[in-house]
Scaffold this motif. Structure first.
Motif, PDB file in Angstrom:
ATOM      1  N   GLN A 161       0.832  -1.194   0.000  1.00  0.00           N
ATOM      2  CA  GLN A 161       0.000   0.000   0.000  1.00  0.00           C
ATOM      3  C   GLN A 161       0.876   1.258   0.000  1.00  0.00           C
ATOM      4  OE1 GLN A 161      -3.118  -0.184   3.002  1.00  0.00           O
ATOM      5  NE2 GLN A 161      -3.174  -2.402   2.859  1.00  0.00           N
ATOM      6  N   GLY A 162       2.028   1.161   0.675  1.00  0.00           N
ATOM      7  CA  GLY A 162       2.989   2.264   0.622  1.00  0.00           C
ATOM      8  C   GLY A 162       3.521   2.485  -0.778  1.00  0.00           C
ATOM      9  N   ILE A 163       3.803   1.362  -1.478  1.00  0.00           N
ATOM     10  CA  ILE A 163       4.245   1.459  -2.870  1.00  0.00           C
ATOM     11  C   ILE A 163       3.185   2.160  -3.713  1.00  0.00           C
ATOM     12  CG2 ILE A 163       4.817   0.133  -4.936  1.00  0.00           C
ATOM     13  CD1 ILE A 163       5.961  -2.030  -3.053  1.00  0.00           C
ATOM     14  N   ALA A 164       1.924   1.794  -3.476  1.00  0.00           N
ATOM     15  CA  ALA A 164       0.822   2.428  -4.200  1.00  0.00           C
ATOM     16  C   ALA A 164       0.795   3.926  -3.935  1.00  0.00           C
ATOM     17  CB  ALA A 164      -0.510   1.798  -3.778  1.00  0.00           C
ATOM     18  N   GLY A 165       1.035   4.306  -2.686  1.00  0.00           N
ATOM     19  CA  GLY A 165       1.063   5.722  -2.347  1.00  0.00           C
ATOM     20  C   GLY A 165       2.217   6.461  -3.007  1.00  0.00           C
ATOM     21  N   VAL A 166       3.384   5.806  -3.072  1.00  0.00           N
ATOM     22  CA  VAL A 166       4.545   6.415  -3.714  1.00  0.00           C
ATOM     23  C   VAL A 166       4.264   6.671  -5.196  1.00  0.00           C
ATOM     24  CG1 VAL A 166       6.925   6.014  -4.446  1.00  0.00           C
ATOM     25  CG2 VAL A 166       6.238   5.463  -2.115  1.00  0.00           C
ATOM     26  N   VAL A 167       3.725   5.664  -5.875  1.00  0.00           N
ATOM     27  CA  VAL A 167       3.453   5.815  -7.307  1.00  0.00           C
ATOM     28  C   VAL A 167       2.378   6.870  -7.549  1.00  0.00           C
ATOM     29  CG1 VAL A 167       2.694   4.633  -9.403  1.00  0.00           C
ATOM     30  CG2 VAL A 167       4.163   3.444  -7.772  1.00  0.00           C
ATOM     31  N   ALA A 168       1.305   6.814  -6.749  1.00  0.00           N
ATOM     32  CA  ALA A 168       0.233   7.796  -6.905  1.00  0.00           C
ATOM     33  C   ALA A 168       0.739   9.204  -6.595  1.00  0.00           C
ATOM     34  CB  ALA A 168      -0.938   7.438  -5.995  1.00  0.00           C
ATOM     35  N   GLY A 169       1.536   9.327  -5.526  1.00  0.00           N
ATOM     36  CA  GLY A 169       2.086  10.633  -5.176  1.00  0.00           C
ATOM     37  C   GLY A 169       3.035  11.166  -6.238  1.00  0.00           C
ATOM     38  N   GLY A 170       3.874  10.283  -6.781  1.00  0.00           N
ATOM     39  CA  GLY A 170       4.793  10.708  -7.833  1.00  0.00           C
ATOM     40  C   GLY A 170       4.062  11.157  -9.086  1.00  0.00           C
ATOM     41  N   LEU A 171       3.038  10.397  -9.472  1.00  0.00           N
ATOM     42  CA  LEU A 171       2.241  10.781 -10.640  1.00  0.00           C
ATOM     43  C   LEU A 171       1.507  12.094 -10.406  1.00  0.00           C
ATOM     44  CD1 LEU A 171       0.639   7.444 -11.900  1.00  0.00           C
ATOM     45  CD2 LEU A 171       2.117   8.974 -13.205  1.00  0.00           C
ATOM     46  N   GLY A 172       0.904  12.200  -9.213  1.00  0.00           N
ATOM     47  CA  GLY A 172       0.165  13.413  -8.908  1.00  0.00           C
ATOM     48  C   GLY A 172       1.058  14.642  -8.911  1.00  0.00           C
ATOM     49  N   THR A 173       2.254  14.514  -8.328  1.00  0.00           N
ATOM     50  CA  THR A 173       3.189  15.640  -8.299  1.00  0.00           C
ATOM     51  C   THR A 173       3.643  16.015  -9.698  1.00  0.00           C
ATOM     52  OG1 THR A 173       3.971  14.950  -6.114  1.00  0.00           O
ATOM     53  CG2 THR A 173       5.384  16.445  -7.361  1.00  0.00           C
ATOM     54  N   ALA A 174       3.973  15.012 -10.503  1.00  0.00           N
ATOM     55  CA  ALA A 174       4.421  15.275 -11.873  1.00  0.00           C
ATOM     56  C   ALA A 174       3.322  15.938 -12.695  1.00  0.00           C
ATOM     57  CB  ALA A 174       4.861  13.969 -12.531  1.00  0.00           C
ATOM     58  N   LEU A 175       2.102  15.450 -12.560  1.00  0.00           N
ATOM     59  CA  LEU A 175       0.988  16.023 -13.317  1.00  0.00           C
ATOM     60  C   LEU A 175       0.710  17.463 -12.892  1.00  0.00           C
ATOM     61  CD1 LEU A 175      -1.439  12.954 -13.333  1.00  0.00           C
ATOM     62  CD2 LEU A 175      -0.366  13.994 -15.339  1.00  0.00           C
ATOM     63  N   SER A 176       0.784  17.720 -11.587  1.00  0.00           N
ATOM     64  CA  SER A 176       0.505  19.076 -11.108  1.00  0.00           C
ATOM     65  C   SER A 176       1.579  20.063 -11.570  1.00  0.00           C
ATOM     66  CB  SER A 176       0.398  19.090  -9.578  1.00  0.00           C
ATOM     67  OG  SER A 176       1.638  18.763  -8.985  1.00  0.00           O
ATOM     68  N   LEU A 177       2.804  19.584 -11.768  1.00  0.00           N
ATOM     69  CA  LEU A 177       3.878  20.448 -12.252  1.00  0.00           C
ATOM     70  C   LEU A 177       3.780  20.695 -13.756  1.00  0.00           C
ATOM     71  CD1 LEU A 177       6.905  18.988 -10.231  1.00  0.00           C
ATOM     72  CD2 LEU A 177       5.804  21.219  -9.891  1.00  0.00           C
ATOM     73  N   MET A 178       3.280  19.690 -14.489  1.00  0.00           N
ATOM     74  CA  MET A 178       3.227  19.792 -15.943  1.00  0.00           C
ATOM     75  C   MET A 178       1.945  20.441 -16.458  1.00  0.00           C
ATOM     76  SD  MET A 178       4.908  16.220 -17.300  1.00  0.00           S
ATOM     77  CE  MET A 178       3.679  15.187 -16.499  1.00  0.00           C
ATOM     78  N   LEU A 179       0.849  20.327 -15.680  1.00  0.00           N
ATOM     79  CA  LEU A 179      -0.446  20.782 -16.165  1.00  0.00           C
ATOM     80  C   LEU A 179      -0.957  21.968 -15.366  1.00  0.00           C
ATOM     81  CD1 LEU A 179      -2.218  17.301 -16.562  1.00  0.00           C
ATOM     82  CD2 LEU A 179      -1.007  18.612 -18.329  1.00  0.00           C
ATOM     83  N   ASP A 180      -1.699  22.847 -16.027  1.00  0.00           N
ATOM     84  CA  ASP A 180      -2.361  23.928 -15.301  1.00  0.00           C
ATOM     85  C   ASP A 180      -3.640  23.385 -14.665  1.00  0.00           C
ATOM     86  OD1 ASP A 180      -4.541  24.002 -17.227  1.00  0.00           O
ATOM     87  OD2 ASP A 180      -3.231  25.175 -18.541  1.00  0.00           O
ATOM     88  N   PRO A 181      -4.247  24.119 -13.716  1.00  0.00           N
ATOM     89  CA  PRO A 181      -5.438  23.604 -13.013  1.00  0.00           C
ATOM     90  C   PRO A 181      -6.573  23.192 -13.933  1.00  0.00           C
ATOM     91  CG  PRO A 181      -4.558  25.523 -11.871  1.00  0.00           C
ATOM     92  CD  PRO A 181      -3.786  25.402 -13.138  1.00  0.00           C
ATOM     93  N   GLY A 188      -6.306  15.552 -16.605  1.00  0.00           N
ATOM     94  CA  GLY A 188      -5.094  15.131 -15.915  1.00  0.00           C
ATOM     95  C   GLY A 188      -5.321  14.094 -14.835  1.00  0.00           C
ATOM     96  N   TRP A 189      -6.411  14.237 -14.069  1.00  0.00           N
ATOM     97  CA  TRP A 189      -6.669  13.295 -12.976  1.00  0.00           C
ATOM     98  C   TRP A 189      -6.948  11.885 -13.483  1.00  0.00           C
ATOM     99  CZ3 TRP A 189     -11.082  10.474 -12.773  1.00  0.00           C
ATOM    100  CH2 TRP A 189     -12.181  10.929 -13.509  1.00  0.00           C
ATOM    101  N   ARG A 190      -7.328  11.759 -14.772  1.00  0.00           N
ATOM    102  CA  ARG A 190      -7.639  10.432 -15.328  1.00  0.00           C
ATOM    103  C   ARG A 190      -6.385   9.605 -15.625  1.00  0.00           C
ATOM    104  NH1 ARG A 190     -13.097  10.342 -17.232  1.00  0.00           N
ATOM    105  NH2 ARG A 190     -14.009  12.426 -17.346  1.00  0.00           N
ATOM    106  N   VAL A 191      -5.248  10.261 -15.787  1.00  0.00           N
ATOM    107  CA  VAL A 191      -4.022   9.570 -16.207  1.00  0.00           C
ATOM    108  C   VAL A 191      -3.656   8.414 -15.275  1.00  0.00           C
ATOM    109  CG1 VAL A 191      -1.535   9.852 -16.581  1.00  0.00           C
ATOM    110  CG2 VAL A 191      -3.146  11.566 -17.457  1.00  0.00           C
ATOM    111  N   PRO A 192      -3.652   8.601 -13.937  1.00  0.00           N
ATOM    112  CA  PRO A 192      -3.290   7.483 -13.057  1.00  0.00           C
ATOM    113  C   PRO A 192      -4.200   6.256 -13.229  1.00  0.00           C
ATOM    114  CG  PRO A 192      -3.271   9.537 -11.830  1.00  0.00           C
ATOM    115  CD  PRO A 192      -3.885   9.844 -13.155  1.00  0.00           C
ATOM    116  N   PHE A 193      -5.487   6.476 -13.438  1.00  0.00           N
ATOM    117  CA  PHE A 193      -6.418   5.357 -13.591  1.00  0.00           C
ATOM    118  C   PHE A 193      -6.187   4.617 -14.912  1.00  0.00           C
ATOM    119  CE2 PHE A 193      -8.462   8.426 -10.783  1.00  0.00           C
ATOM    120  CZ  PHE A 193      -8.801   7.622  -9.713  1.00  0.00           C
TER     121      PHE A 193
END
Length: 425
Positions: A161-181, A188-193
């Motif tokens: 579950q920690g691994i899942a959090g790391v991957v989700a957090g990494g994706l979320g951080t990368a997307l928030s840096l690359m995309l505007d709101p 953007g929120w659909r990419v992880p799914f």
């Protein structure tokens, strides 16, 4: 057919990876919804205020917990009757259905009320899958573990579950840096799914190659009605539900930190989502530490001491975060919540199935976990959001964490030690 493993043979790494991979994917999908609650709320639950939209979003997050007890009963019983492997294959299939629906559903602006209805159905399917995943996976790990290492092997369940959090957090951080709101809300929120969907076939293949640890048996206990066997251990199951209460509430409050940082502390999304990455790393490392500690020092001690410490410092941690809002205090709060929870919860996840007989080990574990998480995990984010809105007190999430920890401590205190217990095969 592969023979039943006895837990005395050397376990191939790929077997543990197969269990962890499926579990990580399933929790990644479910956790990702919590991480992107703000954007999902704007996409599917438009309201007059942003607060109401967020409240609806986290409320639907809780809907997925409704089917967890049903999944625990049905899939847990299936795992005890047919084996652990087929049960874990079934959960992968169910999570695929739920993930595909959520990833591909058009917005409310495109199809109206059909959008939130589809999202609710997807949460129910995913809840069914997760309700039936934890029991068989946790039981499989302790049954396959070599002598003296059941705690460490079981710790990979929570570490995944920690691994899942790391991957989700990494994706979320990368997307928030690359995309505007606007782009984040639009797609953007659909990419992880969608990425999760692409990885599911890998997990399915790995699980097909797993051995079995519990072949069906024609014994007197196996012939007894399942409900009678479960009711015979109802006292232990009630204690288990209360034990899971503390870990569930603190885990979901930690998951909520992303939303809390954006909506309450007004942090930029990239900073808030990076806390998820920190929490995931913390969960992964301290879950493994908890497994090692409970093999060395016993289950009860490792359950009790971290939970007691969290009871004492949860409120000061949120008070500090409110008084000195910044990256350092946000990360520190995430680590405090996840590290102490991971150590204590790892010991709980191995102790409870160790105390159950083989005939209902997966069923009992699934029911206790699913009911505990459904009652308390499914409502935690809604309650915390409500508390913040009503009290206007940024430290109010800590009140709920503290109360939950006190109740869990009482249940842990009366549970017997199980480290040296011989597992019934």
């Amino acid at each position: 057919m592969q023979g039943t493993r006895t837990g005395t043979e050397r376990v191939p790494v790929k077997v543990v990876v197969a269990t962890v991979a499926g579990n990580a994917l399933e929790f990644f999908d479910f956790i990702a919804y919590a991480f992107f609650a703000v954007q999902i709320g704007q996409t599917f639950f438009p309201a007059k205020t942003e607060f109401m939209s967020l409240l609806l979003s986290v409320g639907v997050f809780g809907v997925g917990f409704v089917f967890r007890p049903l999944g625990g009963v049905l899939i847990g019983a299936f795992a005890d009757r047919a084996g652990r492997k087929p049960a874990m294959l079934l959960t992968i299939v169910l999570i695929t259905v739920g993930t595909a629906g959520l990833a591909l559903t058009p917005s409310y602006a495109s199809i109206g009320m059909a959008a939130p209805v589809i999202v609710v159905i997807c949460r129910l399917v995913q809840g069914l899958a997760l309700g039936g995943e934890v029991g068989p996976a946790s039981v499989f790990l302790i049954e396959i573990a070599p002598p003296g290492k059941r705690g460490f092997y079981s710790s990979w369940q929570l570490a995944s579950q920690g691994i899942a959090g790391v991957v989700a957090g990494g994706l979320g951080t990368a997307l928030s840096l690359m995309l505007d709101p606007a782009a984040m809300v639009a797609w953007g929120w659909r990419v992880p799914f969608i990425l999760c969907l692409a990885l599911i076939p890998v997990a399915l293949f790995l699980r097909r190659e797993m051995p079995e640890t519990a072949e069906p048996k024609n014994t007197a206990s196996a012939a007894k009605p399942l409900i009678a066997q479960v009711l015979a251990h109802k006292g232990l199951l009630v204690l288990a539900i209360l034990v899971f209460l503390g870990g569930t509430v603190s885990t979901y409050v930690a998951n909520y930190l992303t939303t809390y940082a954006i909506a309450t502390l007004h942090f930029p999304p990239s900073t808030a989502l990076s806390a998820t990455l920190v929490a995931g790393v913390s969960t992964f490392l301290f879950a493994l530490l908890g497994g090692w500690l409970c093999d060395r020092y016993g289950r009860r001690r490792v359950m009790l001491l971290p939970r007691l410490l969290l009871t004492l410092i949860a409120w000061p941690a949120f008070l500090l975060l409110d008084a000195y809002p910044g990256v350092g205090t946000l990360y520190a709060t995430a680590i405090v919540l996840t590290a102490l929870t991971a150590i204590s919860s790892t010991a709980s996840l191995v102790a409870i199935p160790e105390l159950l007989p083989r005939a209902i080990r997966a069923t009992g574990m699934s029911i206790a976990y699913a009911v505990g998480v459904s009652l308390f995990g499914g409502t935690t984010q809604f309650i915390v959001t409500w508390l913040l809105g009503v009290t206007k007190d940024p430290t109010s999430p800590a009140w709920y964490v503290t109360l939950a920890c006190v109740i869990s401590l009482a249940a842990m205190w009366v549970m017997p030690e199980s480290r040296d217990r011989q597992l019934e095969r």
